[in-house]
Write a protein that holds these residues in place. Structure first.
Motif, PDB file in Angstrom:
ATOM      1  N   GLY A 159      -5.490  -9.464   1.588  1.00  0.00           N
ATOM      2  CA  GLY A 159      -4.237 -10.024   1.075  1.00  0.00           C
ATOM      3  C   GLY A 159      -3.397 -10.599   2.202  1.00  0.00           C
ATOM      4  O   GLY A 159      -2.792 -11.663   2.067  1.00  0.00           O
ATOM      5  N   LEU A 160      -3.370  -9.881   3.330  1.00  0.00           N
ATOM      6  CA  LEU A 160      -2.609 -10.379   4.486  1.00  0.00           C
ATOM      7  C   LEU A 160      -3.243 -11.653   5.025  1.00  0.00           C
ATOM      8  O   LEU A 160      -2.544 -12.582   5.435  1.00  0.00           O
ATOM      9  CB  LEU A 160      -2.555  -9.317   5.589  1.00  0.00           C
ATOM     10  CG  LEU A 160      -1.677  -8.112   5.320  1.00  0.00           C
ATOM     11  CD1 LEU A 160      -1.685  -7.179   6.520  1.00  0.00           C
ATOM     12  CD2 LEU A 160      -0.257  -8.526   5.006  1.00  0.00           C
ATOM     13  N   ASP A 162      -4.798 -13.892   3.262  1.00  0.00           N
ATOM     14  CA  ASP A 162      -4.391 -14.967   2.351  1.00  0.00           C
ATOM     15  C   ASP A 162      -2.952 -15.380   2.618  1.00  0.00           C
ATOM     16  O   ASP A 162      -2.612 -16.567   2.601  1.00  0.00           O
ATOM     17  CB  ASP A 162      -4.525 -14.515   0.894  1.00  0.00           C
ATOM     18  CG  ASP A 162      -5.958 -14.590   0.423  1.00  0.00           C
ATOM     19  OD1 ASP A 162      -6.803 -15.122   1.176  1.00  0.00           O
ATOM     20  OD2 ASP A 162      -6.242 -14.119  -0.697  1.00  0.00           O
ATOM     21  N   MET A 163      -2.109 -14.357   2.851  1.00  0.00           N
ATOM     22  CA  MET A 163      -0.704 -14.639   3.138  1.00  0.00           C
ATOM     23  C   MET A 163      -0.597 -15.546   4.371  1.00  0.00           C
ATOM     24  O   MET A 163       0.102 -16.566   4.361  1.00  0.00           O
ATOM     25  CB  MET A 163       0.036 -13.319   3.345  1.00  0.00           C
ATOM     26  CG  MET A 163       1.515 -13.428   3.590  1.00  0.00           C
ATOM     27  SD  MET A 163       1.942 -13.757   5.298  1.00  0.00           S
ATOM     28  CE  MET A 163       1.410 -12.235   6.086  1.00  0.00           C
ATOM     29  N   ALA A 164      -1.326 -15.168   5.433  1.00  0.00           N
ATOM     30  CA  ALA A 164      -1.259 -15.945   6.669  1.00  0.00           C
ATOM     31  C   ALA A 164      -1.766 -17.362   6.434  1.00  0.00           C
ATOM     32  O   ALA A 164      -1.209 -18.336   6.948  1.00  0.00           O
ATOM     33  CB  ALA A 164      -2.071 -15.269   7.766  1.00  0.00           C
ATOM     34  N   ARG A 165      -2.816 -17.478   5.608  1.00  0.00           N
ATOM     35  CA  ARG A 165      -3.361 -18.807   5.327  1.00  0.00           C
ATOM     36  C   ARG A 165      -2.339 -19.641   4.565  1.00  0.00           C
ATOM     37  O   ARG A 165      -2.180 -20.832   4.826  1.00  0.00           O
ATOM     38  CB  ARG A 165      -4.653 -18.668   4.513  1.00  0.00           C
ATOM     39  CG  ARG A 165      -5.547 -19.864   4.654  1.00  0.00           C
ATOM     40  CD  ARG A 165      -6.853 -19.651   3.936  1.00  0.00           C
ATOM     41  NE  ARG A 165      -7.648 -18.593   4.524  1.00  0.00           N
ATOM     42  CZ  ARG A 165      -8.573 -17.913   3.855  1.00  0.00           C
ATOM     43  NH1 ARG A 165      -8.805 -18.163   2.585  1.00  0.00           N
ATOM     44  NH2 ARG A 165      -9.263 -16.975   4.454  1.00  0.00           N
ATOM     45  N   ALA A 166      -1.620 -18.999   3.634  1.00  0.00           N
ATOM     46  CA  ALA A 166      -0.602 -19.722   2.875  1.00  0.00           C
ATOM     47  C   ALA A 166       0.504 -20.231   3.789  1.00  0.00           C
ATOM     48  O   ALA A 166       1.153 -21.222   3.483  1.00  0.00           O
ATOM     49  CB  ALA A 166      -0.010 -18.825   1.789  1.00  0.00           C
ATOM     50  N   PHE A 167       0.734 -19.534   4.916  1.00  0.00           N
ATOM     51  CA  PHE A 167       1.745 -19.998   5.864  1.00  0.00           C
ATOM     52  C   PHE A 167       1.137 -20.825   6.986  1.00  0.00           C
ATOM     53  O   PHE A 167       1.752 -21.010   8.030  1.00  0.00           O
ATOM     54  CB  PHE A 167       2.536 -18.809   6.428  1.00  0.00           C
ATOM     55  CG  PHE A 167       3.553 -18.276   5.458  1.00  0.00           C
ATOM     56  CD1 PHE A 167       4.727 -18.963   5.228  1.00  0.00           C
ATOM     57  CD2 PHE A 167       3.312 -17.111   4.758  1.00  0.00           C
ATOM     58  CE1 PHE A 167       5.654 -18.489   4.322  1.00  0.00           C
ATOM     59  CE2 PHE A 167       4.245 -16.628   3.845  1.00  0.00           C
ATOM     60  CZ  PHE A 167       5.420 -17.319   3.625  1.00  0.00           C
ATOM     61  N   ALA A 169      -1.844 -20.450   8.867  1.00  0.00           N
ATOM     62  CA  ALA A 169      -2.526 -19.877  10.024  1.00  0.00           C
ATOM     63  C   ALA A 169      -3.993 -20.287  10.021  1.00  0.00           C
ATOM     64  O   ALA A 169      -4.661 -20.207   9.000  1.00  0.00           O
ATOM     65  CB  ALA A 169      -2.418 -18.361  10.009  1.00  0.00           C
ATOM     66  N   GLN A 173      -5.768 -17.845  14.799  1.00  0.00           N
ATOM     67  CA  GLN A 173      -4.467 -17.187  14.675  1.00  0.00           C
ATOM     68  C   GLN A 173      -4.571 -15.949  13.795  1.00  0.00           C
ATOM     69  O   GLN A 173      -3.970 -14.924  14.083  1.00  0.00           O
ATOM     70  CB  GLN A 173      -3.450 -18.149  14.060  1.00  0.00           C
ATOM     71  CG  GLN A 173      -2.818 -19.080  15.071  1.00  0.00           C
ATOM     72  CD  GLN A 173      -1.743 -19.909  14.433  1.00  0.00           C
ATOM     73  OE1 GLN A 173      -1.945 -20.462  13.342  1.00  0.00           O
ATOM     74  NE2 GLN A 173      -0.600 -20.012  15.080  1.00  0.00           N
ATOM     75  N   THR A 177      -3.494 -12.381  15.217  1.00  0.00           N
ATOM     76  CA  THR A 177      -2.279 -11.732  14.717  1.00  0.00           C
ATOM     77  C   THR A 177      -2.569 -10.668  13.672  1.00  0.00           C
ATOM     78  O   THR A 177      -1.772  -9.761  13.502  1.00  0.00           O
ATOM     79  CB  THR A 177      -1.312 -12.763  14.107  1.00  0.00           C
ATOM     80  OG1 THR A 177      -1.965 -13.444  13.043  1.00  0.00           O
ATOM     81  CG2 THR A 177      -0.853 -13.767  15.141  1.00  0.00           C
ATOM     82  N   LEU A 178      -3.678 -10.757  12.946  1.00  0.00           N
ATOM     83  CA  LEU A 178      -3.958  -9.773  11.899  1.00  0.00           C
ATOM     84  C   LEU A 178      -5.181  -8.928  12.218  1.00  0.00           C
ATOM     85  O   LEU A 178      -5.104  -7.703  12.252  1.00  0.00           O
ATOM     86  CB  LEU A 178      -4.182 -10.474  10.550  1.00  0.00           C
ATOM     87  CG  LEU A 178      -3.049 -11.342  10.031  1.00  0.00           C
ATOM     88  CD1 LEU A 178      -3.480 -12.047   8.760  1.00  0.00           C
ATOM     89  CD2 LEU A 178      -1.826 -10.487   9.770  1.00  0.00           C
ATOM     90  N   ARG A 181      -5.043  -6.769  15.462  1.00  0.00           N
ATOM     91  CA  ARG A 181      -3.960  -5.791  15.337  1.00  0.00           C
ATOM     92  C   ARG A 181      -4.377  -4.652  14.394  1.00  0.00           C
ATOM     93  O   ARG A 181      -4.078  -3.492  14.646  1.00  0.00           O
ATOM     94  CB  ARG A 181      -2.721  -6.505  14.786  1.00  0.00           C
ATOM     95  CG  ARG A 181      -1.483  -5.699  14.859  1.00  0.00           C
ATOM     96  CD  ARG A 181      -1.165  -5.350  16.308  1.00  0.00           C
ATOM     97  NE  ARG A 181       0.011  -4.509  16.392  1.00  0.00           N
ATOM     98  CZ  ARG A 181       0.042  -3.253  16.000  1.00  0.00           C
ATOM     99  NH1 ARG A 181      -1.038  -2.696  15.515  1.00  0.00           N
ATOM    100  NH2 ARG A 181       1.150  -2.541  16.084  1.00  0.00           N
ATOM    101  N   HIS A 182      -5.094  -5.011  13.320  1.00  0.00           N
ATOM    102  CA  HIS A 182      -5.550  -3.980  12.393  1.00  0.00           C
ATOM    103  C   HIS A 182      -6.654  -3.144  13.031  1.00  0.00           C
ATOM    104  O   HIS A 182      -6.684  -1.923  12.896  1.00  0.00           O
ATOM    105  CB  HIS A 182      -6.042  -4.633  11.106  1.00  0.00           C
ATOM    106  CG  HIS A 182      -6.634  -3.652  10.143  1.00  0.00           C
ATOM    107  ND1 HIS A 182      -5.859  -2.830   9.363  1.00  0.00           N
ATOM    108  CD2 HIS A 182      -7.909  -3.326   9.875  1.00  0.00           C
ATOM    109  CE1 HIS A 182      -6.644  -2.055   8.652  1.00  0.00           C
ATOM    110  NE2 HIS A 182      -7.888  -2.328   8.929  1.00  0.00           N
TER     111      HIS A 182
END
Lengths: 270, 249
Positions: A159-160, A162-167, A169, A173, A177-178, A181-182
């Protein structure tokens, strides 16, 4: 700026303060040890104080520090190689399922072969050198890191992503960033386990390959039936591990896990 | 000149068609509510429009400058503070840390998110506050188009209303266009200029209805009456509450 420094100081203080509970645990072990000493006598089990005295006597000799450092360097060398190799291959396996399918049976095999067998093989291949110890450490520790990292990548929150892709990324990246870090959250526990494994295996390999270091000293204590010295060397090995783990691995991890501590609403924090 | 234009969009998962022949245009500053029963492919459609999913057929033509998205779950980074979460898209855009901080603070003020909570982690925030952060994150990039994918479904009724008002106000002040997916007809009637109903099986657009007046100026009684009229008399909305759980995607 001032606030950030203050909160860092506060966290450092609570980290050091938590050392008391660690000491309490060690004191409990010492108490059991003392009871064993009183029951079985000084030859079978020297008392903790005697052992500490023997340790202090050993460390007052400059040569002992070199011996301990030798083991530390080998263990840390092997640990560094396994951390790097395990992390890189774990990332590859986590992101590319085909790699994972190939790697999983290999990991099972690597973990299934007892370290003692690797020592024998490494002795045949490398003789009585540093290489034997380092290779054995890598073979024993790298799969642990690999599994931790691969698990981390596979449990990432898509989900994160997808969120990053929507913004907007890109893949790199998102990885930085995800993904990384995870993975860090899974990497540090794996590193702590791998580090402990590295020290244990290094000492064992030294003992069997007869290449000096703490393991070599243990072999000599055994030959002399010097239980106090053997225990003292064990204590020194454990102390070295504790210094590396609480000096490096835990501070770095708590830096990455501040949000987890924040999620605990009250009560004893780690 | 529309800011978003979907033409002949079709999509399938593993050979099973979920969307077919979808045509939809959104005008500048227009809030379009996309409604349909559960599992009709609304979510897939908005993911395609936002560029997260590549459509099997058809094209998405985007005429906007910058878009943002609000999801059903807040989708916040658990390891980052509220401030860093709001600033995350700005970080992706390569904006310097000092400016990020300032813009994140400004975006938080626009959604009435208390500044003292900006340094808290998502785990320390309530559900409503997290969704506020997600909205602030979308507003922070100064978009002229926002995709909303059932953003308030998980919130309770009072909180939902507050969030809807927040979106209505933000849309009026910032003049962004939006595609708002929802299965709540009341929500659609409150916030949208136009309601588009997706076909039950995702086979094209079943129809659309313009709503009178501007969002935010409508009385509650009018909203309620409009919803009742749609549900009781308008055949377009007959299947709106059908549920096919196997098709939920």
């Amino acid at each position: 700026m001032f606030e950030a420094a203050l909160s860092r100081l506060g966290r450092m203080g609570s980290f050091l303060w938590a050392g008391w509970s660690g000491l309490a645990g060690l004191a409990l072990l010492a108490a059991l040890w003392q009871a064993g000493h009183e029951a079985y006598g000084a030859f079978i089990l020297p008392s903790p104080l005697e052992t500490l005295a023997a340790g202090a006597a050993i460390l007052s000799d400059g040569r002992a520090w070199e011996v301990a450092m030798l083991t530390c360097i080998r263990a840390v060398e092997g640990f560094a190689v396994s951390a790097l190799a395990g992390a890189v291959s774990g990332l590859a396996a986590g992101y590319f399922p085909a790699t994972m399918r190939l790697a999983r049976p290999l990991v099972t095999v690597l973990l299934g072969v007892p370290p003692i067998a690797w020592i024998v093989l490494a002795m045949i291949w490398f003789g009585s050198t540093d290489g034997t110890v380092v290779v054995t450490v890598v073979v024993a520790a790298a799969p642990l890191v690999f599994v931790g990292v691969a698990e981390g990548v596979m449990t990432r929150d898509r989900g994160l992503d997808d969120m990053a892709r929507a913004f907007g990324a890109g893949p790199v990246q998102r990885l930085i960033t995800l993904g990384l870090r995870h993975v860090a959250a899974h990497l540090f526990p794996a590193l702590a386990v791998a580090l402990g494994m590295a020290f244990k295996v290094a000492v064992m390999a030294e003992l069997l390959a007869n290449v000096g270091g703490i393991g070599g000293e243990l072999a000599r204590s055994r030959a002399n039936l010097d239980v106090a010295a053997a225990l003292a060397w064990v204590t020194i090995a454990v102390a070295a591990l504790i210094v590396v783990e609480y000096g490096v691995v835990h501070p770095v991890r708590s830096e990455f896990e501040r949000w987890r501590a924040a999620a605990q609403p009250w009560g004893v924090k780690r | 000149m529309s800011v978003l234009s979907l033409s002949h969009i079709g999509h399938a998962y593993f050979g099973r068609t979920v969307l077919d022949r979808i045509d939809l245009d959104v005008e500048p500053g227009e809030m379009v509510a996309l409604v349909g029963p559960s599992g009709c492919g609304k979510s897939t459609l908005i993911h395609i429009a936002a560029g997260i999913v590549e459509p099997l057929r058809g094209t998405v033509a985007a005429g906007y400058r910058r878009h943002a998205m609000v999801f059903q779950e807040p989708r916040l980074l658990p390891w980052a503070t509220a401030r860093d979460n709001i600033a995350y898209p700005l970080r992706l855009a390569g904006i310097r840390a000092r400016e990020r901080r300032a813009r994140a603070g400004a975006a938080a003020r626009r959604v009435a998110f208390d500044a003292v909570d900006l340094d808290k982690y998502p785990a320390e925030l309530s559900g409503g506050m997290r969704q506020r952060v997600a909205i602030a994150r979308a507003l922070g990039v100064d978009p002229d188009f926002i995709f909303f994918d059932e953003p308030f479904t998980a919130l309770d009724a009072a909180l939902k209303r507050r969030m809807q008002d927040l979106v209505i106000d933000a849309a009026r002040n910032a003049r962004f266009a939006a595609l708002f997916v929802t299965h709540d007809l009341m929500e659609a009637v409150r916030i949208a200029h136009r309601i588009v109903v997706l076909d039950v099986a995702g086979k094209g657009i079943a129809g659309q209805r313009m709503l009178p007046g501007e969002p935010g100026t409508r009385e509650d009684s009018d909203v309620f009456a409009a919803v009742q009229a749609f549900l009781k008399r308008d055949p377009l909305f007959r299947h709106i509450h059908d549920v096919n759980e196997r098709r939920v995607a």
